[in-house]
Design a protein around this motif. Structure first.
Motif, PDB file in Angstrom:
ATOM      1  N   GLU A  21      57.223   4.368  16.503  1.00 40.22           N
ATOM      2  CA  GLU A  21      57.797   3.257  15.939  1.00 40.22           C
ATOM      3  C   GLU A  21      57.624   2.315  15.023  1.00 40.22           C
ATOM      4  OE1 GLU A  21      60.960   2.603  16.570  1.00 40.22           O
ATOM      5  OE2 GLU A  21      61.420   4.832  18.275  1.00 40.22           O
ATOM      6  N   GLU A  22      56.175   2.550  14.233  1.00 38.67           N
ATOM      7  CA  GLU A  22      55.993   1.957  13.243  1.00 38.67           C
ATOM      8  C   GLU A  22      56.652   2.911  12.322  1.00 38.67           C
ATOM      9  OE1 GLU A  22      51.557   0.746  13.593  1.00 38.67           O
ATOM     10  OE2 GLU A  22      51.442   2.538  12.802  1.00 38.67           O
ATOM     11  N   GLN A  23      57.046   1.914  10.667  1.00 38.46           N
ATOM     12  CA  GLN A  23      57.261   1.449   9.468  1.00 38.46           C
ATOM     13  C   GLN A  23      56.063   2.430   8.945  1.00 38.46           C
ATOM     14  OE1 GLN A  23      60.193   2.688   8.215  1.00 38.46           O
ATOM     15  NE2 GLN A  23      61.780   1.051  10.503  1.00 38.46           N
ATOM     16  N   HIS A  55      58.275   6.122  12.058  1.00 45.67           N
ATOM     17  CA  HIS A  55      59.618   6.398  11.638  1.00 45.67           C
ATOM     18  C   HIS A  55      58.147   7.181   9.322  1.00 45.67           C
ATOM     19  CE1 HIS A  55      62.299   4.872  13.710  1.00 45.67           C
ATOM     20  NE2 HIS A  55      61.513   3.755  14.522  1.00 45.67           N
ATOM     21  N   VAL A  56      58.884   7.927   9.034  1.00 46.88           N
ATOM     22  CA  VAL A  56      57.942   8.192   7.203  1.00 46.88           C
ATOM     23  C   VAL A  56      59.340   8.144   6.644  1.00 46.88           C
ATOM     24  CG1 VAL A  56      56.526   9.841   6.727  1.00 46.88           C
ATOM     25  CG2 VAL A  56      56.841   9.577   9.465  1.00 46.88           C
ATOM     26  N   ALA A  91      51.668   0.030   7.466  1.00 51.66           N
ATOM     27  CA  ALA A  91      50.814   0.845   7.106  1.00 51.66           C
ATOM     28  C   ALA A  91      51.241   2.714   6.006  1.00 51.66           C
ATOM     29  CB  ALA A  91      50.171   2.939   7.795  1.00 51.66           C
ATOM     30  N   VAL A  92      50.098   2.441   4.733  1.00 51.87           N
ATOM     31  CA  VAL A  92      50.015   2.776   3.619  1.00 51.87           C
ATOM     32  C   VAL A  92      49.600   3.973   3.928  1.00 51.87           C
ATOM     33  CG1 VAL A  92      50.072   3.387   1.226  1.00 51.87           C
ATOM     34  CG2 VAL A  92      51.912   1.410   2.184  1.00 51.87           C
ATOM     35  N   PHE A  93      49.452   5.506   3.648  1.00 50.81           N
ATOM     36  CA  PHE A  93      48.545   6.663   4.140  1.00 50.81           C
ATOM     37  C   PHE A  93      48.797   7.766   2.853  1.00 50.81           C
ATOM     38  CE2 PHE A  93      48.431  11.177   5.544  1.00 50.81           C
ATOM     39  CZ  PHE A  93      47.268  11.200   6.193  1.00 50.81           C
TER      40      PHE A  93
END
Ligand code: BEZ
Length: 258
Positions: free
Chosen positions: A38-40, A61-62, A100-102
């Motif tokens: 469920e993380e964005q 969620h990506v 998070a930003v990856f």
């Protein structure tokens, strides 16, 4: 928007065919990200979507963004369940949107690191994390020094601003991260000798990535330079039937404060 005017140098099939190591090596970086259900999560420089899809499989969620429309087109075909958007990191307008930003193997293409970091920081929610890997100081230096030497010898004009990449030291980059407001919790600069498949591996690599350096020179001149680069580097970088590129990676994690 900028990417409508600039030639899209990215060939998505070539990338998936000969350069799949880019996403294969990236899988360890996913452990550092440790996506949770469920993380964005925003993937900057998603390419053809392999790592974004892996993050999606963890239940997050990506959103994958890439400057190259070719890459995004291919990503959408491969992974219709994931959202992919053609956008440059410097055009991102997200605000407090992501946990998070990856980013893998992308940020060395952005020669305005302060601006990129600001866009990344703005995209994150408070407490969100930035997890990235890209080329660090001295990345592919043996190869690029030889290319530049041979270009100059061939009489092609070359100025340092033609160098297409930003390969910062750990000190420089973490300082920029701190200036942006990140709390840097992890940073590592390490060698990753990287096999380039087959006898033509180095040549394929140069054709794929060194367009800027060759600056639209005629094929014959490019060929001349590439042959000399291959001959001169063979002793150092060609072992047991394959080329090994002198990759050096920078890996960082930063937390958005406040
Ligand atoms: C890299 O991932 O380090 C890289 C890729 C292409 C050109 C230069 C560096």
């Amino acid at each position: 928007m900028e990417h409508h005017h600039v030639k899209d140098i990215w060939n998505a099939d070539l990338y998936d065919g000969n350069h799949s190591f880019v996403s294969k090596f990236g899988s360890h970086l996913l452990e550092l990200l440790s996506p949770v259900e469920e993380e964005q999560i925003l993937d900057i420089g998603c390419g053809t979507g392999d790592l974004a899809h892996k993050i999606y499989q963890h239940g997050a969620h990506v959103t994958g963004v890439d400057k190259s429309e070719n890459m995004v087109h291919q990503a959408n075909i491969k992974y219709p369940d994931v959202t992919f958007i053609a956008k440059d990191v410097l055009e991102l307008e997200y605000n407090n949107s992501f946990d998070a930003v990856f980013s893998n193997a992308t940020l060395h293409w952005v020669k305005q690191p302060e601006e990129a970091l600001q866009h990344i920081y703005n995209s994150l929610k408070s407490g969100g994390r930035f997890v990235a890997e890209f080329g660090g100081k001295d990345n592919v230096q043996i190869i690029t020094n030889e290319i530049i030497l041979q270009i100059k010898k061939a009489g092609i004009p070359y100025t340092p601003d033609q160098f297409p990449w930003y390969f910062p030291s750990i000190g420089k980059y973490t300082t920029l991260m701190e200036k942006t407001g990140f709390h840097v919790t992890f940073a590592q600069h390490f060698d990753r000798p990287t096999p380039l498949e087959g006898e033509t591996g180095l040549r394929n690599w140069m054709k794929m990535f060194c367009g800027n350096i060759f600056e639209n020179q005629p094929e014959a001149i490019q060929e001349h330079v590439m042959i000399h680069v291959e001959n001169n580097l063979k002793e150092t970088l060609y072992q047991d039937g394959q080329w090994i590129a002198d990759y050096k990676r920078l890996r960082v994690v930063g937390i958005k404060n406040g």
